[in-house]
Motif scaffolding. Structure first.
Motif, PDB file in Angstrom:
ATOM      1  N   PRO A 248      28.749  45.435  18.205  1.00 56.00           N
ATOM      2  CA  PRO A 248      28.855  46.665  18.971  1.00 56.00           C
ATOM      3  C   PRO A 248      28.678  46.422  20.708  1.00 56.00           C
ATOM      4  O   PRO A 248      27.813  45.732  20.969  1.00 56.00           O
ATOM      5  CB  PRO A 248      27.939  47.876  18.376  1.00 56.00           C
ATOM      6  CG  PRO A 248      27.651  47.367  17.160  1.00 56.00           C
ATOM      7  CD  PRO A 248      27.761  45.876  17.311  1.00 56.00           C
ATOM      8  N   GLU A 249      29.636  47.220  21.323  1.00 64.25           N
ATOM      9  CA  GLU A 249      29.535  47.024  22.755  1.00 64.25           C
ATOM     10  C   GLU A 249      28.482  47.128  23.783  1.00 64.25           C
ATOM     11  O   GLU A 249      27.976  46.803  24.661  1.00 64.25           O
ATOM     12  CB  GLU A 249      30.880  47.285  23.370  1.00 64.25           C
ATOM     13  CG  GLU A 249      31.087  47.159  24.864  1.00 64.25           C
ATOM     14  CD  GLU A 249      31.274  45.881  25.218  1.00 64.25           C
ATOM     15  OE1 GLU A 249      31.564  44.754  24.482  1.00 64.25           O
ATOM     16  OE2 GLU A 249      30.950  45.408  26.412  1.00 64.25           O
ATOM     17  N   ALA A 250      27.413  48.489  23.169  1.00 59.24           N
ATOM     18  CA  ALA A 250      26.627  48.864  24.036  1.00 59.24           C
ATOM     19  C   ALA A 250      25.445  47.908  24.423  1.00 59.24           C
ATOM     20  O   ALA A 250      25.016  46.946  23.634  1.00 59.24           O
ATOM     21  CB  ALA A 250      25.757  49.849  23.433  1.00 59.24           C
ATOM     22  N   VAL A 251      25.168  47.942  25.659  1.00 57.91           N
ATOM     23  CA  VAL A 251      24.312  46.750  26.016  1.00 57.91           C
ATOM     24  C   VAL A 251      22.999  46.637  25.496  1.00 57.91           C
ATOM     25  O   VAL A 251      22.550  45.614  25.379  1.00 57.91           O
ATOM     26  CB  VAL A 251      24.044  47.214  27.796  1.00 57.91           C
ATOM     27  CG1 VAL A 251      23.351  48.254  28.158  1.00 57.91           C
ATOM     28  CG2 VAL A 251      23.720  45.631  28.398  1.00 57.91           C
TER      29      VAL A 251
ATOM     30  N   GLN B 170      21.912  43.194  23.770  1.00 57.49           N
ATOM     31  CA  GLN B 170      20.494  42.553  24.042  1.00 57.49           C
ATOM     32  C   GLN B 170      19.765  42.069  22.579  1.00 57.49           C
ATOM     33  O   GLN B 170      19.122  41.241  22.546  1.00 57.49           O
ATOM     34  CB  GLN B 170      19.611  43.276  25.034  1.00 57.49           C
ATOM     35  CG  GLN B 170      20.334  43.320  26.510  1.00 57.49           C
ATOM     36  CD  GLN B 170      19.936  44.291  27.309  1.00 57.49           C
ATOM     37  OE1 GLN B 170      19.212  45.339  26.950  1.00 57.49           O
ATOM     38  NE2 GLN B 170      19.435  43.921  28.678  1.00 57.49           N
ATOM     39  N   SER B 171      19.803  43.296  21.948  1.00 56.96           N
ATOM     40  CA  SER B 171      19.034  43.098  20.655  1.00 56.96           C
ATOM     41  C   SER B 171      19.719  41.987  19.792  1.00 56.96           C
ATOM     42  O   SER B 171      18.956  41.134  19.171  1.00 56.96           O
ATOM     43  CB  SER B 171      19.079  44.281  20.045  1.00 56.96           C
ATOM     44  OG  SER B 171      18.894  44.332  18.770  1.00 56.96           O
ATOM     45  N   ILE B 172      21.070  41.822  19.602  1.00 57.52           N
ATOM     46  CA  ILE B 172      21.671  40.924  18.933  1.00 57.52           C
ATOM     47  C   ILE B 172      21.390  39.553  19.598  1.00 57.52           C
ATOM     48  O   ILE B 172      21.149  38.501  18.960  1.00 57.52           O
ATOM     49  CB  ILE B 172      23.137  41.153  18.756  1.00 57.52           C
ATOM     50  CG1 ILE B 172      23.437  42.348  18.055  1.00 57.52           C
ATOM     51  CG2 ILE B 172      23.993  39.737  18.094  1.00 57.52           C
ATOM     52  CD1 ILE B 172      24.885  42.893  17.965  1.00 57.52           C
TER      53      ILE B 172
ATOM     54  N   ARG C 149      18.684  38.693  21.337  1.00 54.71           N
ATOM     55  CA  ARG C 149      17.494  38.155  21.069  1.00 54.71           C
ATOM     56  C   ARG C 149      17.344  37.585  19.650  1.00 54.71           C
ATOM     57  O   ARG C 149      16.444  36.528  19.464  1.00 54.71           O
ATOM     58  CB  ARG C 149      16.249  39.425  21.002  1.00 54.71           C
ATOM     59  CG  ARG C 149      15.990  39.771  22.554  1.00 54.71           C
ATOM     60  CD  ARG C 149      14.691  40.884  22.522  1.00 54.71           C
ATOM     61  NE  ARG C 149      15.142  42.408  21.836  1.00 54.71           N
ATOM     62  CZ  ARG C 149      15.476  43.287  22.468  1.00 54.71           C
ATOM     63  NH1 ARG C 149      15.905  42.908  23.763  1.00 54.71           N
ATOM     64  NH2 ARG C 149      15.873  44.190  21.891  1.00 54.71           N
ATOM     65  N   GLU C 150      18.083  38.218  18.829  1.00 51.23           N
ATOM     66  CA  GLU C 150      17.806  37.674  17.364  1.00 51.23           C
ATOM     67  C   GLU C 150      18.584  36.412  17.210  1.00 51.23           C
ATOM     68  O   GLU C 150      18.079  35.262  16.631  1.00 51.23           O
ATOM     69  CB  GLU C 150      18.536  38.732  16.320  1.00 51.23           C
ATOM     70  CG  GLU C 150      17.946  39.948  15.723  1.00 51.23           C
ATOM     71  CD  GLU C 150      18.935  40.534  14.788  1.00 51.23           C
ATOM     72  OE1 GLU C 150      19.054  40.158  13.946  1.00 51.23           O
ATOM     73  OE2 GLU C 150      19.184  41.629  15.341  1.00 51.23           O
ATOM     74  N   LEU C 151      19.862  36.245  17.838  1.00 49.50           N
ATOM     75  CA  LEU C 151      20.334  35.101  17.854  1.00 49.50           C
ATOM     76  C   LEU C 151      19.599  33.791  18.722  1.00 49.50           C
ATOM     77  O   LEU C 151      19.638  32.722  18.121  1.00 49.50           O
ATOM     78  CB  LEU C 151      21.751  35.058  18.826  1.00 49.50           C
ATOM     79  CG  LEU C 151      23.039  35.955  18.023  1.00 49.50           C
ATOM     80  CD1 LEU C 151      24.024  36.083  18.991  1.00 49.50           C
ATOM     81  CD2 LEU C 151      23.464  35.272  16.889  1.00 49.50           C
ATOM     82  N   ASP C 152      19.082  34.027  19.728  1.00 49.54           N
ATOM     83  CA  ASP C 152      18.257  33.041  20.407  1.00 49.54           C
ATOM     84  C   ASP C 152      17.119  32.645  19.763  1.00 49.54           C
ATOM     85  O   ASP C 152      16.882  31.301  19.860  1.00 49.54           O
ATOM     86  CB  ASP C 152      17.954  33.546  21.807  1.00 49.54           C
ATOM     87  CG  ASP C 152      17.320  32.445  22.805  1.00 49.54           C
ATOM     88  OD1 ASP C 152      18.074  31.555  22.598  1.00 49.54           O
ATOM     89  OD2 ASP C 152      16.660  32.787  23.606  1.00 49.54           O
ATOM     90  N   ALA C 153      16.455  33.735  19.009  1.00 47.78           N
ATOM     91  CA  ALA C 153      15.185  33.247  18.151  1.00 47.78           C
ATOM     92  C   ALA C 153      15.721  32.544  16.891  1.00 47.78           C
ATOM     93  O   ALA C 153      15.086  31.376  16.574  1.00 47.78           O
ATOM     94  CB  ALA C 153      14.665  34.469  17.594  1.00 47.78           C
ATOM     95  N   ALA C 154      17.004  32.622  16.278  1.00 46.86           N
ATOM     96  CA  ALA C 154      17.300  31.923  15.237  1.00 46.86           C
ATOM     97  C   ALA C 154      18.068  31.001  15.235  1.00 46.86           C
ATOM     98  O   ALA C 154      18.191  29.849  14.353  1.00 46.86           O
ATOM     99  CB  ALA C 154      17.945  33.124  14.130  1.00 46.86           C
ATOM    100  N   ALA C 155      18.918  30.679  16.359  1.00 43.55           N
ATOM    101  CA  ALA C 155      19.791  29.619  16.352  1.00 43.55           C
ATOM    102  C   ALA C 155      19.219  28.214  17.148  1.00 43.55           C
ATOM    103  O   ALA C 155      18.133  28.306  17.673  1.00 43.55           O
ATOM    104  CB  ALA C 155      20.869  29.719  17.406  1.00 43.55           C
ATOM    105  N   ALA C 156      19.329  27.113  16.191  1.00 43.26           N
ATOM    106  CA  ALA C 156      18.999  25.887  16.751  1.00 43.26           C
ATOM    107  C   ALA C 156      19.134  25.622  18.145  1.00 43.26           C
ATOM    108  O   ALA C 156      20.237  26.043  18.901  1.00 43.26           O
ATOM    109  CB  ALA C 156      19.382  24.741  15.905  1.00 43.26           C
TER     110      ALA C 156
ATOM    111  N   LEU D 161      15.532  35.855  28.092  1.00 43.03           N
ATOM    112  CA  LEU D 161      15.670  35.022  26.756  1.00 43.03           C
ATOM    113  C   LEU D 161      15.138  33.554  27.333  1.00 43.03           C
ATOM    114  O   LEU D 161      15.669  33.083  28.236  1.00 43.03           O
ATOM    115  CB  LEU D 161      17.143  35.037  26.319  1.00 43.03           C
ATOM    116  CG  LEU D 161      17.569  36.424  25.642  1.00 43.03           C
ATOM    117  CD1 LEU D 161      19.004  36.096  24.877  1.00 43.03           C
ATOM    118  CD2 LEU D 161      16.365  36.782  24.669  1.00 43.03           C
ATOM    119  N   ALA D 162      14.554  33.090  26.416  1.00 42.03           N
ATOM    120  CA  ALA D 162      14.186  31.327  26.569  1.00 42.03           C
ATOM    121  C   ALA D 162      15.547  30.813  26.650  1.00 42.03           C
ATOM    122  O   ALA D 162      15.779  29.729  27.172  1.00 42.03           O
ATOM    123  CB  ALA D 162      13.345  30.906  25.303  1.00 42.03           C
TER     124      ALA D 162
END
Ligand SMILES: NC(=O)c1ccc[n+]([C@@H]2O[C@H](COP(=O)([O-])OP(=O)(O)OC[C@H]3O[C@@H](n4cnc5c(N)ncnc54)[C@H](O)[C@@H]3O)[C@@H](O)[C@H]2O)c1
Length: 325
Positions: free
Chosen positions: A100-103, A107-109, A111-118, A139-140
């Motif tokens: 979904p487009e809401a900022v 941001q929440s997606i 955060r999840e992607l950055d934490a989970a992706a190699a 985000l790191a």
């Protein structure tokens, strides 16, 4: 493995995260280009619908003569449905986020992607309106985050607007452009963020005037559409607005703009910057479209539009413009 490491013969795996209207179309883009494609949506029914749609859409391409039955089967075979985000990210080089487009949601997606992706996995977003500088703030892995904004539907229309955030690394921008080209898309790199990027700003400018012409009684919705379909639109798919200027005067665009500059300035002064976009105008436009295409025509019209876009694209391949390499 990073995007850059995919071999010349076999593209690395990608993930499509968010499988609505845009995500399901990205599944088609990647699978037909040979990318193993892992698909995730938190809504299990939506995930099932998207995968079923991608298969049906590939089979429809066989029917249209756009690919063979075995190519469609092979594309379908590259899809893996995943029930968790972690599973979807397993072993991929690139993620095409289409949630979904809401900022705040983006941001929440992210955060999840950055934490989970190699490390090294590139996180591309289909966002139509958001700035990656804002989505990836704090985000790191902000250096691996990038906008890759498609046009609906991306499996039919190849343009993708690519835009780095303030922290995106140049290597990520380069590898994203490479990957999108390999997927058969036509990416363009934007230089800085502006709300709506380029495509939606141009679309909004034109729509604003179209709505004003209807609302102020200059022309009916049907006539505005005919002017585009039988006039401006016929040229724009071939040469764009500046290219149109280039062929409108024997001396090219510089000569055309110098000749007609005052005429444009005078019309610009008359343009309506805030047209009436109320219920009355919207209803009038809706009635106009029903009068043109009949009731319940949206599905058939959209399928016809997609078929015709592909034929126009094929004609441009067969008879390219002068100067094309
Ligand atoms: N529809 C268009 O014309 C268009 C064109 C270009 C770009 N976009 C952009 O593409 C993105 C998706 O748009 P759409 O039209 O496909 O929307 P959509 O509503 O059809 O699909 C969004 C999907 O995201 C899923 N979702 C919800 N929460 C999620 C989460 N936390 N993680 C992953 N997925 C989640 C939903 O279940 C849904 O399937 C948006 O950013 C939009 O701006 C849309």
């Amino acid at each position: 493995m990073s995007v850059a490491s995919a071999t010349a013969t076999s593209p690395g795996a990608v993930a499509v995260v968010g499988a609505g209207v845009i995500g399901r179309s990205w599944i088609r883009v990647f699978t037909r280009a040979g990318f193993p494609t892992r698909v995730y949506d938190p809504d299990a029914e939506q995930l099932g619908r998207a995968v079923a749609w991608a298969g049906a859409s590939a089979r429809e391409d066989v029917h249209l003569g756009l690919c063979s039955y075995s190519e469609a089967r092979a594309a379908e075979g590259r899809i893996t449905s995943c029930t968790t985000l972690e599973e979807a990210l397993d072993g991929v080089d690139y993620v095409q986020e289409s949630g979904p487009e809401a900022v705040a949601t983006k941001q929440s997606i992210y955060r999840e992607l950055d934490a989970a992706a190699a490390p090294g996995v590139v996180l591309g977003s289909s966002t139509s309106a958001n700035d990656m500088t804002v989505i990836a703030q704090g985000l790191a892995g902000a250096a691996r985050c990038i906008v890759a904004h498609p046009v609906n539907p991306p499996h039919v229309i190849p343009l993708v607007e690519v835009l780095a955030g303030a922290e995106t690394s140049p290597g990520v921008t380069a590898s994203t452009l490479r990957l999108l080209r390999r997927a058969g898309m036509a990416p363009v790199l934007l230089d800085r963020f502006a709300p709506g990027f380029v495509l939606n700003r141009l679309q909004a400018a034109l729509l604003r005037e179209a709505i004003s012409l209807v609302g102020t009684g200059v022309a009916s919705p049907q006539v505005v559409d005919v002017v585009m379909r039988e006039g401006l639109g016929l040229r724009w798919a071939l040469v764009g607005p500046f290219g149109t200027g280039h062929v409108n005067a024997d001396g090219g665009v510089g000569s055309y703009f110098r000749m007609y500059g005052d005429a444009y300035r005078s019309v610009w002064k008359d343009l309506d910057s805030a047209p009436n976009f109320g219920e009355d105008v919207i209803d009038a436009i809706a009635r106009g479209m029903t009068a043109t295409y009949g009731e319940d025509a949206v599905t058939d019209l959209s399928a016809w539009r997609d078929r015709m876009v592909r034929r126009i694209m094929q004609l441009k391949v067969e008879d390219p413009p002068p100067g094309a390499d």
